[in-house]
Design a protein around this motif. Sequence first.
Motif, mmCIF file in Angstrom:
data_model
loop_
_atom_site.group_PDB
_atom_site.id
_atom_site.type_symbol
_atom_site.label_atom_id
_atom_site.label_comp_id
_atom_site.label_asym_id
_atom_site.label_seq_id
_atom_site.Cartn_x
_atom_site.Cartn_y
_atom_site.Cartn_z
ATOM 1 N N VAL A 143 15.966 26.412 18.801
ATOM 2 C CA VAL A 143 17.088 27.085 18.133
ATOM 3 C C VAL A 143 17.797 28.016 19.110
ATOM 4 C CG1 VAL A 143 17.725 28.679 16.277
ATOM 5 C CG2 VAL A 143 16.035 26.884 15.858
ATOM 6 N N MET A 144 17.041 28.758 19.902
ATOM 7 C CA MET A 144 17.638 29.664 20.883
ATOM 8 C C MET A 144 18.487 28.896 21.887
ATOM 9 S SD MET A 144 17.894 32.803 21.710
ATOM 10 C CE MET A 144 18.133 33.935 23.047
ATOM 11 N N ALA A 145 18.003 27.743 22.330
ATOM 12 C CA ALA A 145 18.773 26.925 23.277
ATOM 13 C C ALA A 145 20.068 26.424 22.636
ATOM 14 C CB ALA A 145 17.929 25.748 23.766
ATOM 15 N N MET A 146 20.012 25.997 21.364
ATOM 16 C CA MET A 146 21.225 25.552 20.660
ATOM 17 C C MET A 146 22.232 26.688 20.573
ATOM 18 S SD MET A 146 20.086 23.338 17.376
ATOM 19 C CE MET A 146 18.429 22.741 17.363
ATOM 20 N N TRP A 147 21.756 27.875 20.195
ATOM 21 C CA TRP A 147 22.638 29.033 20.044
ATOM 22 C C TRP A 147 23.262 29.415 21.388
ATOM 23 C CZ3 TRP A 147 22.280 34.268 21.640
ATOM 24 C CH2 TRP A 147 23.178 35.134 21.004
ATOM 25 N N THR A 148 22.454 29.445 22.440
ATOM 26 C CA THR A 148 22.962 29.793 23.765
ATOM 27 C C THR A 148 23.967 28.757 24.257
ATOM 28 O OG1 THR A 148 20.887 30.914 24.293
ATOM 29 C CG2 THR A 148 22.301 30.321 26.147
ATOM 30 N N ASP A 149 23.620 27.469 24.144
ATOM 31 C CA ASP A 149 24.496 26.401 24.634
ATOM 32 C C ASP A 149 25.839 26.368 23.923
ATOM 33 O OD1 ASP A 149 22.496 25.636 26.367
ATOM 34 O OD2 ASP A 149 21.837 23.929 25.163
ATOM 35 N N ASN A 150 25.825 26.582 22.624
ATOM 36 C CA ASN A 150 27.051 26.434 21.840
ATOM 37 C C ASN A 150 27.769 27.746 21.582
ATOM 38 O OD1 ASN A 150 26.860 23.526 21.345
ATOM 39 N ND2 ASN A 150 24.988 24.096 20.296
ATOM 40 N N CYS A 151 27.055 28.724 21.050
ATOM 41 C CA CYS A 151 27.696 29.968 20.627
ATOM 42 C C CYS A 151 28.066 30.852 21.812
ATOM 43 C CB CYS A 151 26.779 30.723 19.677
ATOM 44 S SG CYS A 151 26.243 29.712 18.274
ATOM 45 N N TRP A 191 16.079 44.331 20.354
ATOM 46 C CA TRP A 191 16.015 42.866 20.435
ATOM 47 C C TRP A 191 14.559 42.439 20.466
ATOM 48 C CZ3 TRP A 191 18.407 38.369 20.090
ATOM 49 C CH2 TRP A 191 17.832 37.270 20.673
ATOM 50 N N PHE A 192 14.208 41.553 19.567
ATOM 51 C CA PHE A 192 12.888 40.938 19.564
ATOM 52 C C PHE A 192 13.112 39.452 19.812
ATOM 53 C CE2 PHE A 192 12.385 44.692 16.918
ATOM 54 C CZ PHE A 192 11.248 45.251 17.457
ATOM 55 N N GLY A 193 12.748 38.965 20.971
ATOM 56 C CA GLY A 193 12.976 37.565 21.335
ATOM 57 C C GLY A 193 11.954 36.652 20.695
ATOM 58 N N ALA A 194 12.041 36.485 19.392
ATOM 59 C CA ALA A 194 11.053 35.684 18.673
ATOM 60 C C ALA A 194 11.658 34.409 18.089
ATOM 61 C CB ALA A 194 10.423 36.525 17.567
ATOM 62 N N TRP A 195 12.818 34.001 18.559
ATOM 63 C CA TRP A 195 13.432 32.776 18.054
ATOM 64 C C TRP A 195 12.640 31.558 18.519
ATOM 65 C CZ3 TRP A 195 19.364 32.165 17.716
ATOM 66 C CH2 TRP A 195 19.915 33.269 17.072
ATOM 67 N N GLY A 218 26.903 21.731 14.259
ATOM 68 C CA GLY A 218 26.745 21.123 12.935
ATOM 69 C C GLY A 218 25.471 21.544 12.228
ATOM 70 N N GLN A 219 24.634 22.327 12.887
ATOM 71 C CA GLN A 219 23.407 22.815 12.271
ATOM 72 C C GLN A 219 23.533 24.307 11.995
ATOM 73 O OE1 GLN A 219 20.388 21.394 15.078
ATOM 74 N NE2 GLN A 219 19.870 19.829 13.564
#
Length: 116
Positions: A71-79, A63-67, A94-95
Motif C-alpha cells: 500500500v505504501m508503494a502504491m501511495w508513493t508511486d501514484n500520490c 509519523w508512525f511508518g506502519a503501512w 483505482g484502489q
Amino acid sequence: MSYPSYGTWGYLKCDSAHPYVIPTFKLGAWYTIASGDDTSLWKLSSDAMAPGQPAGYTLHADWFGAWDNTVMAMWTDNCINKMLNCSAGVLGNGQQIKMYSGFTWNANPRLVPIPS
C-alpha cells in the motif's frame, strides 16, 4: 520554499524556480463533551512542555511508518511521484484504503487516567 498557486496549469504548485512538491495532509481531532465534563481540566500530554500556553496548545502528530509495504508503494508511486490528489484514502490507481471494520468516532473509554 515558495507559495503555490493554481496558475494556468490548473492544479496547485509552485513556480518553475521551485519544482519540488512537498506533500501535505490535514489532521483533524474531534472531542465529545458530555454533560458534567470539566474541560478546564483537559490537557494534552505535551502541554507541560509549553508552560503558560492554553491547554491543547501543543496538539501535534507524529509519523508512525506502519503501512503495509504494498500500500505504501502504491501511495508513493501514484500520490507522491505522479502528484495525484489521493484524498479519502484513494491510492491513485483505482484502489482505495478500506476503513477498519471496527472503527468508531466514539472513543471507549472516553477518558484515560492521568499518569502518576
